[in-house]
Design an enzyme around this catalytic site. Structure first.
Site, PDB file in Angstrom:
ATOM      1  CG  ASP A 166      -1.960   1.009   1.244  1.00  0.00           C
ATOM      2  OD1 ASP A 166      -2.163   1.635   0.194  1.00  0.00           O
ATOM      3  OD2 ASP A 166      -2.596   1.206   2.294  1.00  0.00           O
ATOM      4  CD  GLU A 275      -6.230   1.789  -4.945  1.00  0.00           C
ATOM      5  OE1 GLU A 275      -7.058   0.867  -5.112  1.00  0.00           O
ATOM      6  OE2 GLU A 275      -6.188   2.489  -3.932  1.00  0.00           O
TER       7      GLU A 275
END
Ligand code: ZN
Length: 492
Positions: A166, A275
């Site tokens: 992340d 992402e």
């Protein structure tokens, strides 16, 4: 489930009471001629392997009898588990399946997370950790995934899950996460997104824009000016000034995304969800900004799975949305429409506890989205501690107070500990009330790095949560379940 004879073998070999041998029946699996079961033996989890065959003999562990072995939860054993039980490996889910990230700073929340998704149409991203969280908790990508894989085995969960590196900013971190088998990479471009651009006058912006190569300017002017782009039934237009500002804000970031995508993501040896995060910036992502990014990605043949814009209002950690929800709804609707048009999912970051806007998010994304939560699972751990070990709670609270100011460097919060009552003055049974107020939630939320840095506190936190594993699990099921329900991701 453990045959009496084997139970006796274990208890004799380790010189422990048979009652100190607990088992996790959901983990039981037969593979080849071996049988495998997760147990907790004298407070330590181990895999009990019996029988014979490849899987049995490759697991590292100590033999208690000819066909009985106890195997520790090491990284090496996790890799062997992955090989013989593929359901313990993370997967990518692509652009159409709803996914929901649940960070777990301690490595203890996964069983609760898994059960939260039992009736959900979203797939859980069970391993999700940013570099910031790794360094504040002293964990590694490998360790985070090890913990998750063993918990998946413990629960016998076969529904599939993701693993997200992340908010990564550097190529070496992306390589690290990919090499560890992560199936989602969230690229954070916030450091190279142009800053202070909104504050420039039109002529100042025009001068800076003049520094771009002529060929680039000609291409984007031709692509974006003097035409409308249908978004959600309305035409979206770029004025020359809009376009200039988009170029100044995003053009460098687009070069970086292209470089990362072709050098690493496209070359990965396993499927990976990609992402793009443009959320950790000072400026709100406009419809034009989002459209510009989407079209530039398309022009560069970069295929993302999801995109996280910076929404209007405040998505602070661990508390509800702050801002005008009508305005939020209008902008979310546009962002969702742009994402739909380009075929990727809209991603909502800092999604913990945004209960008042979840129904809006659910309505416009209609099951095609990604959500990230993390701190809220830590707060549920603290709530469990407040209920079960009040003395430990007070120590955590004290530590948090000492380090609140320093912790604000990493997190954007408006909570004020001065408004929080001294926990020494509160009765034990009222301590969990601290998890109800925004000020104390944020105090407890952002200081976890300092709390876990204290070796004694850390040890006691782990001991308490391991002892009250079932209670922590129940709390998570109810809390994460509430998120899923309001976003319309649950099936009931
Ligand atoms: Zn983010």
């Amino acid at each position: 489930m453990i045959p009496a004879a084997i139970r006796e073998t274990i208890s004799k070999a380790l010189d422990i009471d048979p009652e100190q041998i607990l088992e996790y029946p959901s983990s039981y699996v037969e593979s080849g001629e071996g049988r495998f079961l997760l147990c907790k033996i004298a407070d330590t989890k181990k895999i009990l392997a019996t029988g014979k065959g490849d899987f049995f003999s490759r697991l590292h562990g100590s033999y208690l009898a000819e066909a009985v072995k106890l195997c520790p939860l090491t990284h090496e054993n996790r890799l062997i588990l992955n090989k013989y039980l593929p359901f313990t490996l993370p997967s990518a889910f692509g652009r159409k399946t709803a996914t929901f990230g649940v960070g777990d700073r301690l490595g203890l929340a996964t069983p609760g997370h898994i059960r939260s998704f039992q009736n959900s149409r979203a797939k859980p991203v069970l391993a999700q950790q940013s570099k910031r969280e790794l360094s504040l908790t002293g964990r590694s990508y490998e360790k985070v995934l090890d913990d998750v894989c063993f918990a998946v085995f413990q629960e016998g969960y076969r529904g599939g899950f993701g693993a997200d590196g992340d908010h990564l900013k550097k190529p070496e971190d992306i390589v690290d996460a990919l090499n560890c088998g992560y199936t989602m990479i969230t690229l954070d471009c916030s450091d190279i997104i142009g800053r202070g651009i909104e504050g420039l006058s039109e002529s100042e912006a025009e001068i800076l824009y003049g520094d771009f190569p002529e060929e680039y300017r000609a291409r984007i002017e031709n692509a974006y000016l003097s035409k409308g782009f249908p978004i959600d039934g309305e035409e979206c237009f770029f004025s020359r000034d809009d376009l200039i500002r988009c170029a100044l804000i995003y053009s460098k970031a687009m070069d970086f995304v292209r470089e990362i995508y072709f050098s690493y993501l496209k070359k990965a040896d396993h499927p990976v969800d990609f992402e793009l995060s443009i959320d950790e910036t000072e400026s709100v992502t406009t419809a034009q900004g989002h459209l510009f990014v989407a079209m530039e990605l398309e022009y560069n043949n970069v295929e993302i799975t999801s995109l996280a814009p910076r929404f209007i209002g405040e998505f602070q950690k661990g508390i509800d949305y702050i801002g005008d929800s009508g305005e939020f709804e209008m902008q979310l609707k546009q962002h969702a429409a742009i994402a739909r048009r380009f075929g990727y999912k809209l991603s909502i970051h800092s999604g913990s506890d945004k209960f008042s806007v979840f129904p809006i998010i659910g309505k416009y994304t209609d099951g095609v989205l990604h959500v990230k939560t993390s701190g809220t699972s830590w707060l549920e751990a603290i709530r469990t501690i407040a209920d079960k070990n009040p003395a430990l709670y007070r120590k955590i609270h004290q530590k948090a107070l000492e380090h609140f100011e320093e912790s604000k460097v990493h997190y954007h919060v408006s909570g004020d500990p001065a408004r929080v009552e001294d926990p020494m003055l509160r009765k034990d049974e009222a301590l969990s009330g601290y998890l109800e107020s925004d000020d104390s939630r944020q105090l407890l939320h952002i200081t976890y790095g300092f709390v876990l840095e204290d070796a004694d506190l850390k040890k006691e936190i782990y001991e308490t949560l391991e002892r009250y594993e079932d209670q922590y699990c129940e709390r998570l099921v109810s809390h994460i379940g509430r998120h899923l329900k309001l976003i319309n991701l649950s099936e009931e």
